[in-house]
Design an enzyme around this catalytic site. Sequence first.
Site, mmCIF file in Angstrom:
data_model
loop_
_atom_site.group_PDB
_atom_site.id
_atom_site.type_symbol
_atom_site.label_atom_id
_atom_site.label_comp_id
_atom_site.label_asym_id
_atom_site.label_seq_id
_atom_site.Cartn_x
_atom_site.Cartn_y
_atom_site.Cartn_z
ATOM 1 N N ASP A 1 0.980 -1.328 -0.017
ATOM 2 C CA ASP A 1 0.049 0.121 0.059
ATOM 3 C C ASP A 1 0.678 1.215 -0.008
ATOM 4 O OD1 ASP A 1 -2.153 -1.721 0.000
ATOM 5 O OD2 ASP A 1 -2.149 -1.820 2.425
ATOM 6 N N GLY B 1 -4.502 -4.056 -3.898
ATOM 7 C CA GLY B 1 -5.579 -3.083 -4.156
ATOM 8 C C GLY B 1 -4.624 -1.955 -4.519
ATOM 9 N N HIS B 2 -4.854 -1.705 -5.628
ATOM 10 C CA HIS B 2 -4.008 -0.396 -6.150
ATOM 11 C C HIS B 2 -5.058 0.633 -6.685
ATOM 12 C CE1 HIS B 2 -0.710 -3.627 -7.244
ATOM 13 N NE2 HIS B 2 -1.057 -3.512 -5.821
HETATM 14 P P1 GDP Z 1 -0.784 0.290 -3.618
HETATM 15 O O1 GDP Z 1 -1.607 -1.174 -3.019
HETATM 16 O O2 GDP Z 1 0.575 0.459 -3.256
HETATM 17 O O3 GDP Z 1 -0.882 0.537 -4.862
HETATM 18 O O4 GDP Z 1 -1.262 1.468 -2.716
HETATM 19 P P2 GDP Z 1 -2.801 1.773 -2.346
HETATM 20 O O5 GDP Z 1 -3.621 2.307 -3.368
HETATM 21 O O6 GDP Z 1 -3.325 0.197 -1.484
HETATM 22 O O7 GDP Z 1 -2.635 2.866 -0.897
HETATM 23 C C1 GDP Z 1 -2.095 4.069 -1.354
HETATM 24 C C2 GDP Z 1 -3.563 4.979 -0.949
HETATM 25 O O8 GDP Z 1 -2.819 6.342 -0.792
HETATM 26 C C3 GDP Z 1 -4.447 5.328 -1.952
HETATM 27 O O9 GDP Z 1 -5.569 5.865 -1.101
HETATM 28 C C4 GDP Z 1 -3.906 6.339 -2.802
HETATM 29 O O10 GDP Z 1 -4.851 6.920 -3.286
HETATM 30 C C5 GDP Z 1 -3.295 7.153 -1.715
HETATM 31 N N1 GDP Z 1 -2.006 7.998 -2.148
HETATM 32 C C6 GDP Z 1 -0.897 7.553 -3.099
HETATM 33 N N2 GDP Z 1 -0.179 8.482 -3.039
HETATM 34 C C7 GDP Z 1 -0.489 9.572 -2.149
HETATM 35 C C8 GDP Z 1 0.070 10.842 -1.964
HETATM 36 O O11 GDP Z 1 1.200 11.106 -2.532
HETATM 37 N N3 GDP Z 1 -0.645 11.678 -1.132
HETATM 38 C C9 GDP Z 1 -1.708 11.108 -0.588
HETATM 39 N N4 GDP Z 1 -2.368 12.044 0.279
HETATM 40 N N5 GDP Z 1 -2.426 9.954 -0.933
HETATM 41 C C10 GDP Z 1 -1.759 9.165 -1.640
HETATM 42 P P1 IMO Z 2 -0.661 -4.079 -2.221
HETATM 43 O O1 IMO Z 2 -0.611 -4.785 -3.589
HETATM 44 C C1 IMO Z 2 -1.033 -4.670 2.258
HETATM 45 C C2 IMO Z 2 -1.174 -8.626 3.615
HETATM 46 C C3 IMO Z 2 -2.286 -8.896 4.662
HETATM 47 C C4 IMO Z 2 -1.816 -9.934 5.509
HETATM 48 C C5 IMO Z 2 -0.493 -10.663 4.562
HETATM 49 C C6 IMO Z 2 -1.010 -12.256 3.904
HETATM 50 O O2 IMO Z 2 -2.436 -3.313 -2.074
HETATM 51 O O3 IMO Z 2 0.338 -3.354 -1.512
HETATM 52 P P2 IMO Z 2 -2.470 -12.844 1.722
HETATM 53 O O4 IMO Z 2 -3.903 -12.536 1.568
HETATM 54 O O5 IMO Z 2 -1.494 -12.011 0.867
HETATM 55 O O6 IMO Z 2 -2.235 -13.940 2.146
HETATM 56 O O7 IMO Z 2 -2.160 -11.771 3.233
HETATM 57 O O8 IMO Z 2 -0.149 -9.960 3.595
HETATM 58 N N1 IMO Z 2 -1.365 -8.124 2.386
HETATM 59 C C7 IMO Z 2 -1.227 -6.886 2.085
HETATM 60 N N2 IMO Z 2 -1.112 -5.708 2.763
HETATM 61 N N3 IMO Z 2 -1.037 -4.438 0.854
HETATM 62 C C8 IMO Z 2 -1.198 -5.630 0.022
HETATM 63 O O9 IMO Z 2 -1.176 -5.463 -1.135
HETATM 64 C C9 IMO Z 2 -1.119 -6.836 0.564
HETATM 65 N N4 IMO Z 2 -1.572 -8.112 0.149
HETATM 66 C C10 IMO Z 2 -1.544 -8.708 1.403
HETATM 67 O O10 IMO Z 2 -2.970 -8.119 5.052
HETATM 68 O O11 IMO Z 2 -1.200 -9.376 6.484
HETATM 69 MG MG MG Z 3 -2.845 -1.470 -1.739
#
Ligand code: GDP
Ligand code: IMO
Ligand code: MG
Length: 450
Positions: free
Chosen positions: A16, A43-44
């Site tokens: 994340d 979840g991106h």
């Molecule tokens: P990922 O799994 O690495 O793609 O990241 P996620 O989408 O799960 O979580 C990142 C969260 O931070 C999302 O809600 C993005 O919209 C938000 N985000 C990403 N970059 C920034 C930033 O520079 N500032 C803020 N405030 N939010 C950001």
């Molecule tokens: P992105 O791509 C954050 C964590 C779960 C749990 C562990 C194992 O959005 O960065 P799993 O379902 O993969 O067997 O769970 O890994 N986890 C993540 N945490 N971002 C993710 O993906 C994750 N995918 C799995 O919360 O601790």
């Molecule tokens: Mg994510």
Amino acid sequence: MDTLPANVVLGAQWGDEGKGKAIDQLAAHSDWAVRFQGGNNAGHTVVVGDITLKLHLLPSGITASNCRLVLGCGTVVDPWVLDQELERWHALTGEKPEGQRLFISERAAVILPFHRLYDSADSLVGTTGRGIGPAYRDRTERVGLRFVDLPHVVDDSEAIQSISERMNKQLVTVGVEQAIDPEQLQSEISWVMGRFSDAIRPTGPMLDKALRAGERVLLEGAQGIMLDIDQGTYPFVTSSITGRANATHGAGIHPGHIEQCFGISKAYTTRVGNGPFPTELSLEGGPGKQMSEVGHEFGTTTGRPRRTGWLDLVVLMEGQRINGHTGLVITKLDVLGGLDELKLCVSYELDGEETQSVPASCEDYARCTPIYEVHPGFPALSPEEWIALADESRQGGGLSVLPEAMRDYLARIEQAIGVPVVSVGVGPDRRASIASSDGPFDVLLGEATF
Ligand code: GDP
Ligand code: IMO
Ligand code: MG
């Protein structure tokens, strides 16, 4: 040898970090975007003006309409989740990319309802419950089904019967009462084949051919290095190799293709699920609460609150050792605005000794206490002020438009990791980034074109 460039985006923490946003920015200059591991545990998020995309299986490069998309051989694919995501994408854009520009590796593992049921019994790790671990386990045990295997079993009632029996025995062992019905399994397999037959391809050779033709490939990591099955905080990890070494392997191409490897890290740290987290703060008040509230730190996949803490340079050093990032992207700097001081964890104390590595045992890791360096904070800016600063950076100012306290904080990260910061996130929107001039992230993305 000609350069056949593939670039990689990887999470440098526990997931994340903001990979989706970085991928969206790079996809504009890529011909292919490839997921190489994981599944819909990912979840991106991509934010384009009023539109917020939450992508789980579809590569985030989908935002660039000329970018072709691959779910590589290293991924585990839940066909029902993919179907729903494709339906949502179709409703938003009118496009049906499957078989046109979205391809699924024939070698990718299929997540079946059994895997989800089995995963629902997890209480140790705090998994996302999406069946990821059980699907990888079946693959490692060599009893799983890949997309290429489906036609071979669909009409074989004996095989379906024995697969169902094995699944049901396993469900009993973890106390799940639901059972797999062989007839239903057969019809599910048949549905998957019909739904995705156009998209299932030998994607490794396709990518090899594309690279030879000079096309640019973007390899999209999911999760983060601390969730890596080999190098992460085992057993509180995911079940795939999330690092650079798997980026090409899980795409079916060789490692020599990698040109640049970007490590994405928040300006602080978050973690979802269980496991040690040395720099963790309270969510109830103070900086941990600010990170949670201002940063909207809730899981993109499960909605669980993310745990928050100060930036941990030891974690980033581990990521650097394993992934050899060529550049760092520091996201969510805006979230720290208004804090009096910022702490950076520079090492740990473990049983009276100072260390700069993450112990292999989680029992030891849980006893590590952070040693902090304290840096001055900076004032909070409004989202409009951040975007204005980002616009200024794109007019040639680059990273120098950032106020001194922020630049000092970033310089300390660069110095500790030995790699330049190439882009800084200052808001969720694709335009809210301040990048080094003429670098790969110095792109101006406006309105959605999808
Ligand atoms: P990922 O799994 O690495 O793609 O990241 P996620 O989408 O799960 O979580 C990142 C969260 O931070 C999302 O809600 C993005 O919209 C938000 N985000 C990403 N970059 C920034 C930033 O520079 N500032 C803020 N405030 N939010 C950001
Ligand atoms: P992105 O791509 C954050 C964590 C779960 C749990 C562990 C194992 O959005 O960065 P799993 O379902 O993969 O067997 O769970 O890994 N986890 C993540 N945490 N971002 C993710 O993906 C994750 N995918 C799995 O919360 O601790
Ligand atoms: Mg994510």
